[in-house]
Write a protein that holds these residues in place. Structure first.
Motif, PDB file in Angstrom:
ATOM      1  N   MET A  56       0.145  -1.247  -0.355  1.00  0.00           N
ATOM      2  CA  MET A  56      -0.049  -0.106  -0.138  1.00  0.00           C
ATOM      3  C   MET A  56       0.861   1.054   0.034  1.00  0.00           C
ATOM      4  O   MET A  56       2.277   1.278   0.643  1.00  0.00           O
ATOM      5  N   ASP A  57       0.645   2.288  -0.355  1.00  0.00           N
ATOM      6  CA  ASP A  57       0.991   3.509  -0.129  1.00  0.00           C
ATOM      7  C   ASP A  57       1.414   3.995   0.785  1.00  0.00           C
ATOM      8  O   ASP A  57      -0.131   3.979   1.756  1.00  0.00           O
ATOM      9  N   ALA A  58       1.790   5.510   1.248  1.00  0.00           N
ATOM     10  CA  ALA A  58       1.694   5.733   2.292  1.00  0.00           C
ATOM     11  C   ALA A  58       1.347   7.259   2.728  1.00  0.00           C
ATOM     12  O   ALA A  58       1.344   7.664   3.399  1.00  0.00           O
ATOM     13  N   ASP A  59       0.398   7.513   1.652  1.00  0.00           N
ATOM     14  CA  ASP A  59       0.091   8.995   1.336  1.00  0.00           C
ATOM     15  C   ASP A  59      -1.288   9.036   1.644  1.00  0.00           C
ATOM     16  O   ASP A  59      -2.093   9.839   1.304  1.00  0.00           O
ATOM     17  N   LEU A  60      -1.592   8.003   2.610  1.00  0.00           N
ATOM     18  CA  LEU A  60      -3.278   7.694   2.821  1.00  0.00           C
ATOM     19  C   LEU A  60      -4.624   7.113   1.671  1.00  0.00           C
ATOM     20  O   LEU A  60      -5.662   8.069   2.367  1.00  0.00           O
ATOM     21  N   GLN A  61      -3.887   7.445   0.581  1.00  0.00           N
ATOM     22  CA  GLN A  61      -4.869   7.134  -0.058  1.00  0.00           C
ATOM     23  C   GLN A  61      -5.311   5.617  -0.335  1.00  0.00           C
ATOM     24  O   GLN A  61      -6.685   5.412  -0.735  1.00  0.00           O
ATOM     25  N   HIS A  62      -4.395   4.633   0.549  1.00  0.00           N
ATOM     26  CA  HIS A  62      -5.280   3.364   0.279  1.00  0.00           C
ATOM     27  C   HIS A  62      -5.265   3.207   1.914  1.00  0.00           C
ATOM     28  O   HIS A  62      -4.959   3.508   2.311  1.00  0.00           O
TER      29      HIS A  62
ATOM     30  N   GLU B 103      -8.368  11.582  -2.219  1.00  0.00           N
ATOM     31  CA  GLU B 103      -7.308  12.182  -2.166  1.00  0.00           C
ATOM     32  C   GLU B 103      -5.832  12.299  -1.158  1.00  0.00           C
ATOM     33  O   GLU B 103      -5.998  11.609   0.169  1.00  0.00           O
ATOM     34  N   ARG B 104      -4.588  12.999  -1.820  1.00  0.00           N
ATOM     35  CA  ARG B 104      -3.525  12.073  -0.831  1.00  0.00           C
ATOM     36  C   ARG B 104      -3.580  12.796   0.594  1.00  0.00           C
ATOM     37  O   ARG B 104      -4.615  14.168   0.377  1.00  0.00           O
ATOM     38  N   ALA B 105      -3.141  12.463   1.416  1.00  0.00           N
ATOM     39  CA  ALA B 105      -3.353  13.884   2.897  1.00  0.00           C
ATOM     40  C   ALA B 105      -3.049  14.677   2.996  1.00  0.00           C
ATOM     41  O   ALA B 105      -2.939  15.773   3.211  1.00  0.00           O
TER      42      ALA B 105
HETATM   43 MG    MG Z   1      -0.954   8.765  -4.636  1.00  0.00          MG
END
Ligand code: MG
Ligand code: UDP
Length: 329
Positions: free
Chosen positions: A94-100, A199-201
């Motif tokens: 998973m991505d780190a940007d809280l999009q997942h 959206e990315r956090a």
């Molecule tokens: Mg992203």
């Protein structure tokens, strides 16, 4: 620490602003499941202190491990490093940007328990620009037409893989890694569910138009040789229509005695054909470039530091050894 049932692999590139929020959200989602888990962070050569944050997280929690690259090698390389580190029976990427959204992980585990080797969380396109979503839709239509593997629109890297699926992905030796295609290529029973796009956090996306375009071309070319076949077909059709046109000119001249202005047809033919030749050369060049790339057999990344090497560092073991310990074919 007990053997982890679940490993979460997180590639991070300049995610300093969001990494702590992400970590707390992930732990809050994983703890209630009661499963022993580990989190493997891969710092993809960030320049914003992400590595320091990861080092601190690893020092304070026994279930956090990290690897830090010597420079930015790209998300695909970071995912690969994470999967090599992972010890769990199931691995979530998973991505780190809280999009997942981390709260979806228990649902993925639940589906995995029902016997699925891959569980894909598929995002919809809420909040995405109209142009971007129209372009990606068109791209997937083209890709589905060309590729031998199935790619679904919205299927990203947010997915759970069983141990045997991870081993299958790791056994693929290519250095040009288009993971969406690889995941589809390995097969195994796959389940999926949709979630609302977020959206990315914080921070910004690293995927500009140019990078997305390159990624798209990579996807098309790294999985099949159909573009080459297409070039052959186009060449054949052009040759046939040129023959037909020539025959028509001759017949017309013989029957009606018409004088054809030669330069018009000549220029059209030259320009048309050299365009096709250039494009075909480009396609062939792409494949030759890929062969050249694969033939070098370079490692996918260079590790500057990892929690394993950090502890071994005291014994004087070189830091780069850790990531390349797995045999590569
Ligand atoms: Mg992203
Ligand atoms: N990422 C990475 N290396 C890169 C670019 C991105 O490890 O060269 C990571 C990034 O930190 C994030 C994930 O890959 O965790 C997805 O990146 P991003 O959010 O920029 O992509 P998008 O969500 O816009 O597709």
């Amino acid at each position: 620490m007990p053997h982890p049932q679940l490993t979460v692999v997180v590639p991070c590139f300049d995610e300093c602003e969001v990494i702590d929020a992400f970590h707390s959200a992930l732990v809050a989602a994983l703890e209630p499941t009661g499963e022993p888990f580990e989190i493997c962070y891969v710092d993809d050569g960030s320049g914003d202190g992400t590595a320091d944050r990861l080092r601190a997280l690893a020092a304070s929690s026994p279930y956090v491990r990290y690897t830090s690259f010597s420079r930015n090698f790209g998300k695909e390389a970071a995912l690969l490093a994470g999967m090599r580190m992972a010890r769990g029976d199931a691995v979530v990427l998973m991505d780190a940007d809280l999009q997942h959204p981390p709260e979806l992980v228990p649902r993925m585990l639940e589906l995995h328990r029902h016997g699925y080797d891959q569980v894909v969380a598929r995002r919809d396109r809420t909040g995405e620009g109209a142009v971007r979503s129209a372009l990606s839709r068109a791209y997937y239509r083209v890709v589905r037409h060309f590729m031998e593997v199935e790619l679904a629109d919205g299927d990203g890297d947010f997915r759970l893989l069983s141990r045997r699926a991870v081993e299958a992905v790791l056994s693929l030796p290519e250095s040009n890694r288009f993971s969406k295609g690889l995941f589809s290529w390995i097969g195994f029973p796959t389940a999926g569910f949709a979630y609302r796009n977020v959206e990315r956090a914080a921070g910004s996306s690293k995927w500009g138009g140019r990078r997305l375009l390159d990624y798209g071309i990579d996807g098309l070319l790294s999985f099949n040789t159909r573009p080459l076949r297409l070039a052959i077909h186009t060449g054949l059709w052009l040759f046939l229509s040129a023959l037909g046109y020539a025959a028509w000119i001759v017949v017309n001249a013989v029957l009606n005695g018409v004088e054809t202005p030669g330069y018009a047809t000549l220029i059209t033919a030259i320009v048309g054909l050299s365009g096709v030749q250039l494009a075909t050369l480009g396609v062939i060049g792409e494949y030759v470039g890929r062969i050249y790339h694969e033939a070098k057999r370079r490692p996918h990344y260079v590790v500057a530091e990892s929690d394993a090497s950090a502890s071994r560092h005291a014994d004087g073991v070189p830091t780069t050894a850790a990531a390349q310990s797995r045999p590569r074919r």
